[in-house]
Enzyme design. Sequence first.
Site, PDB file in Angstrom:
ATOM      1  N   SER A  38       0.882  -1.245  -0.133  1.00 51.47           N
ATOM      2  CA  SER A  38       0.145  -0.105  -0.003  1.00 51.47           C
ATOM      3  C   SER A  38       0.963   1.210  -0.093  1.00 51.47           C
ATOM      4  O   SER A  38       0.521   2.395  -0.823  1.00 51.47           O
ATOM      5  CB  SER A  38      -0.947  -0.012   1.172  1.00 51.47           C
ATOM      6  OG  SER A  38      -0.189  -0.222   2.208  1.00 51.47           O
ATOM      7  N   SER A 181     -12.487   1.521  -0.188  1.00 53.73           N
ATOM      8  CA  SER A 181     -12.132   2.807   0.273  1.00 53.73           C
ATOM      9  C   SER A 181     -11.036   3.506  -0.900  1.00 53.73           C
ATOM     10  O   SER A 181     -10.868   4.509  -0.974  1.00 53.73           O
ATOM     11  CB  SER A 181     -11.372   2.854   1.480  1.00 53.73           C
ATOM     12  OG  SER A 181     -10.144   1.885   1.511  1.00 53.73           O
ATOM     13  N   GLU A 329      -8.282  -7.024   5.656  1.00 54.88           N
ATOM     14  CA  GLU A 329      -6.904  -7.865   5.334  1.00 54.88           C
ATOM     15  C   GLU A 329      -6.609  -9.158   6.395  1.00 54.88           C
ATOM     16  O   GLU A 329      -6.113  -9.931   5.865  1.00 54.88           O
ATOM     17  CB  GLU A 329      -5.878  -6.910   4.882  1.00 54.88           C
ATOM     18  CG  GLU A 329      -6.039  -6.107   3.843  1.00 54.88           C
ATOM     19  CD  GLU A 329      -5.888  -6.836   2.581  1.00 54.88           C
ATOM     20  OE1 GLU A 329      -5.576  -7.838   2.370  1.00 54.88           O
ATOM     21  OE2 GLU A 329      -6.068  -5.877   1.404  1.00 54.88           O
ATOM     22  N   GLN A 356     -13.043  -8.963  -3.084  1.00 53.99           N
ATOM     23  CA  GLN A 356     -11.633  -8.871  -3.328  1.00 53.99           C
ATOM     24  C   GLN A 356     -10.973  -9.707  -4.423  1.00 53.99           C
ATOM     25  O   GLN A 356     -11.818  -9.783  -5.449  1.00 53.99           O
ATOM     26  CB  GLN A 356     -10.825  -9.263  -2.008  1.00 53.99           C
ATOM     27  CG  GLN A 356     -11.388  -8.326  -0.776  1.00 53.99           C
ATOM     28  CD  GLN A 356     -10.767  -6.869  -0.803  1.00 53.99           C
ATOM     29  OE1 GLN A 356     -11.504  -6.060  -0.976  1.00 53.99           O
ATOM     30  NE2 GLN A 356      -9.524  -6.745  -0.701  1.00 53.99           N
TER      31      GLN A 356
END
EC number: 2.5.1.19
Length: 444
Positions: A38, A181, A329, A356
């Site tokens: 990320s 998000s 996650e 996902q």
Amino acid sequence: MVSILTGTEATGTQSGPWPAPTAERPVTAVVPVPGAKSGTNRALVLAALADGPSRLRGALRSRDTLLMAGVLRALGGEIDTDGPDWLVNPPAPGGRLAPGAVADCGNAGTVARFTPAVATLRAGDVTFDGDARMRDRPLTPLLGALRELGADIDGDRMPFTVHGRGALPGGEVTVDASDSSQLVSGLLLAAPRYDAGVTVVHRGARLPSGPYLDMTVADLRAAGAVVEAAPPERDGSRRWRVEPGTLAGGDRAIEPDLNSATAFLAAALATGGRVVVPDWPEVTEQPGRMLPTLLAAMGASTERTEDGLAVSGGGTIHGLDVDLSDFGEAAPVLTALAVLADSPSRLRGIAHLRLQETDRLLALAQELGSLGARITVTDDGLAIEPARLHGGRLDPRADHRLAMAYAVVGLVVPGITIDDIATTGKTVPDFPRMWAAMLSGRAG
């Protein structure tokens, strides 16, 4: 030219059945984890939009991050991923995209949702596509919002084409990002380069994975952007304002990936051992900061040492009832621990995991159920009851988090094989070697 690693190439293993190792003794190891996916992908996007060159230290070299680098190259950036530090030079002003430019997003949500806004700021056409699963993942709210902000985009799902005009007017837009998000982050990251900046208002159900939005805001501010982030309203709506302006290049250090540490730290609890992850940040926006509390609730002891975060198992795993909406996650690995626990578990707030890399809720229930686990898919998560497990062959369904979760179960339950363990290369390069090194007690 740097090629994109497939899952197999990223792990250095062959795809196919992988015998999950069973721990013969409590695991005791120090396990350095690679840089955060990320953080790496956000840093790449901001560097590609900056006024000057950037150096990314500790960047993660995995399939998802190399896909991001590849798309940003297609959009005109120069990105050197060969060395330990990655070097990024943004496109020269006024340059045009090569005819027939294609952005291959694979099955990477961050790539698919962060880069279309960047493409609107380039001059020329680029077609976005990816793996078959990516064509089913939520993109329509993002593309609709970009159109409202002045973009010219054909299509609402992959494949779609962005007709870049070299600029985007910007303004205010309302979006329902309750599925991901990343839909908001994809609007915010490029917003300083919009002519009028952007005001993004989320209206809908509660946003999942809120800490990742905090990470986006923090990274924008670190690059010099002016960002206002209002707290959530009672009805779940939220508002962000990014002012137009420049973004600074320079050096950026990428934190270790706390999400990827989850399986290794869980190994300590599963086997009654002790695992240390070095360089665990004192303060971080990563949702992995919640992991010590979650593992402690399941029976682990956690402490910060000079070496890093240490997790020790007490010989018994307890079930837990928890809302994971901010840290979905972790759900696969926590499910792996829950099927080994001495009491029931309830994982809530994770309905978005159906969207996902695969439908994670259904996959966990079906695959672990084939070992004898008693897992019920609920409206917003999973309910797990203790049950006796046996060996079997598990399919991670091209999902890196599932493959790592199944490896945790394999530490305790003999006879488990995992198809396509190479899919872990999406975020953890060389996972099988790291797992074997942990079991042997060697670092890394």
